[in-house]
Write an enzyme that holds these catalytic residues in place. Sequence first.
Site, mmCIF file in Angstrom:
data_model
loop_
_atom_site.group_PDB
_atom_site.id
_atom_site.type_symbol
_atom_site.label_atom_id
_atom_site.label_comp_id
_atom_site.label_asym_id
_atom_site.label_seq_id
_atom_site.Cartn_x
_atom_site.Cartn_y
_atom_site.Cartn_z
ATOM 1 N N HIS A 104 -6.443 -13.829 11.082
ATOM 2 C CA HIS A 104 -6.171 -13.821 9.650
ATOM 3 C C HIS A 104 -4.879 -14.561 9.334
ATOM 4 C CE1 HIS A 104 -4.846 -11.703 5.819
ATOM 5 N NE2 HIS A 104 -5.911 -12.413 5.504
ATOM 6 N N ARG B 171 6.514 7.112 -8.815
ATOM 7 C CA ARG B 171 7.352 8.303 -8.656
ATOM 8 C C ARG B 171 7.061 9.241 -9.803
ATOM 9 N NH1 ARG B 171 8.936 12.623 -7.322
ATOM 10 N NH2 ARG B 171 11.105 13.194 -6.906
ATOM 11 N N CYS C 170 13.943 3.894 -6.783
ATOM 12 C CA CYS C 170 14.139 5.337 -6.699
ATOM 13 C C CYS C 170 15.443 5.616 -5.958
ATOM 14 C CB CYS C 170 12.969 5.980 -5.960
ATOM 15 S SG CYS C 170 13.126 7.773 -5.743
ATOM 16 N N TYR D 8 19.579 13.982 -8.193
ATOM 17 C CA TYR D 8 19.997 12.581 -8.327
ATOM 18 C C TYR D 8 21.510 12.456 -8.488
ATOM 19 C CZ TYR D 8 14.994 11.964 -8.912
ATOM 20 O OH TYR D 8 13.636 11.987 -8.722
ATOM 21 N N HIS E 54 -10.355 -15.035 -3.502
ATOM 22 C CA HIS E 54 -11.375 -14.598 -2.541
ATOM 23 C C HIS E 54 -12.781 -14.590 -3.140
ATOM 24 C CE1 HIS E 54 -7.627 -12.630 -1.002
ATOM 25 N NE2 HIS E 54 -8.079 -13.147 0.110
#
Length: 552
Positions: A127, A224, A271, A406, A152
């Site tokens: 490939h 997320r 994130c 966070y 394709h």
Amino acid sequence: MLLSKPSRNGFCILHRTHWLREMPWRLHPPACMAWTTSRNHGTWNDAGSTRRRVMVAAGAGLGLGTILAYGDHRRRAAEPETPAPAAGPPFPVFTRKEVARHNSQASRVWVTYGSDVFDITDFVEAHPGGKSKILLAAGGALEPFWALYAMHKQEHVLEILRGYKVGELSPEEPPQPTPGDPYAEDPQRHPALRINTLKPFNAETPPELIAENYLTPNALFFKRNHFPVPVVDPATYRLQVQSSGGRTMSLSLQDLKRRFPKHEVTATLQCAGNRRAEMNAIKNTNRLGWGVGAISNARWGGALLRDVLAEAGYKPGDKGHVCFEGLDKDQSGTVYGASIPFKKAMSPDGDVLLAYEMNGEELPRDNGFPLRVIAPGIVGARNVKWLAQITVGPEESQSHWQQKDYKGFSPSVTWDNVDFSSAPAIQDMPVQSAITEPGPGACVCPGELTVKGYAWSGGGRRVIRVDVSLDGGKSWHMAKLTGKEQLPGRAWAWQLWQLDACVPEGTKEMDIVCKAVDASYNDQPNTVAPIWNILGVLNSAWHRVHVSVGEE
């Protein structure tokens, strides 16, 4: 399928297009004589036919940006074609569950297209887009990949794919949702995504696909979610904006599109827990083990937040915080919320959007349909999705995700002594970079080697350099940066990078390392341990990938 004259570098050649055009081909009998029924039908021992089939089959893979260029296909079209295969016995019938078991070279690589099943094991090594990319579809359907890369879907590609047919799919009943399951109406996702959790759905872009696209395809953008994805009717949707006088301004989606000029910005979202797996390897944080794929880049379109706030009576000189609440909520009714500084929201250079478009299309459900916040340069957690309400006040959002999540802490802080009020909420992110190819544990070939990755810095700081080491940091090379030109202080999008290097003969293994430098000359720390923290956030250490070297 074995090739008579493999190049010294096997399939690690950089310019695969040139190699496939110029290399002499001769088909050897396969090591495993259990060829499929359909393959036995055709004539596969003619050298010209074989070369033509292999080159076209290269386009039938999951090329994803490295697909073979068919410069001489028109000339070959004039050559006599292989006779049509004779009719044979009916194909066996398989369920999708049975197909899914064939998901590696050890178990044979099967894929489906439409109602047909194909064994493409003998094509995997050839490939041109790389083995790792085509194996993303192993055991599953080709359609999700071909939907992203439409080259394709051509008849000559389908013709060659048919040569690998081994069976047909049996009709199957669609899976029934679990009664009372709050996630039953979540959207369908692309099968290439690397899943961390299903409920809520959290998944990252496969590393080997990250550097294929400057703008991450919507279906491959990392996900997320904290709660089930809300079902929103755009016709009845309303955004509630608290005005400076205390009243509430209610805006429909059409109001936002008609009353406010559309603005577009290319911005990367990351994130805070990106690359947390490396922190978990030192000491488990018991949180999602993100790899390097919790980051993506897109072109966002929508109304400027400052235009909407001005309509609500706010002035640039006002102070405080802009708080956002989403429509996503848990079963107790708690909604997701976060905030950004008012100065960022109102800055002419801040480019904060209320976005309703992503890469020129309507926002996908997983990415915040019908409206979300895009605060460029700021941690992903503040870019609230499924936006329901905006308020302005002297204090930050009081939500759990602003006050007790966070945030970054010293490695000495534990769950026994943590004081969340002692650390500010993450806003701008530190400079970051990661290697996306080759992957950890990969086997690379002696000779030419291409190393790829991404680099990004928060706060609009442009990445000015990416250094790459092939010997664990003893010596360094400068990578080539690619990406669009960005304004000083408003470099919201990542830079993709590439290093073309040479692996000396006799090398057995390599420790590949990358580090980025931004416009403020912020650099990355060289190890993870000194920045480890209980929440597993802000991992910006040098990224390291160990690979072995050997002929395939």
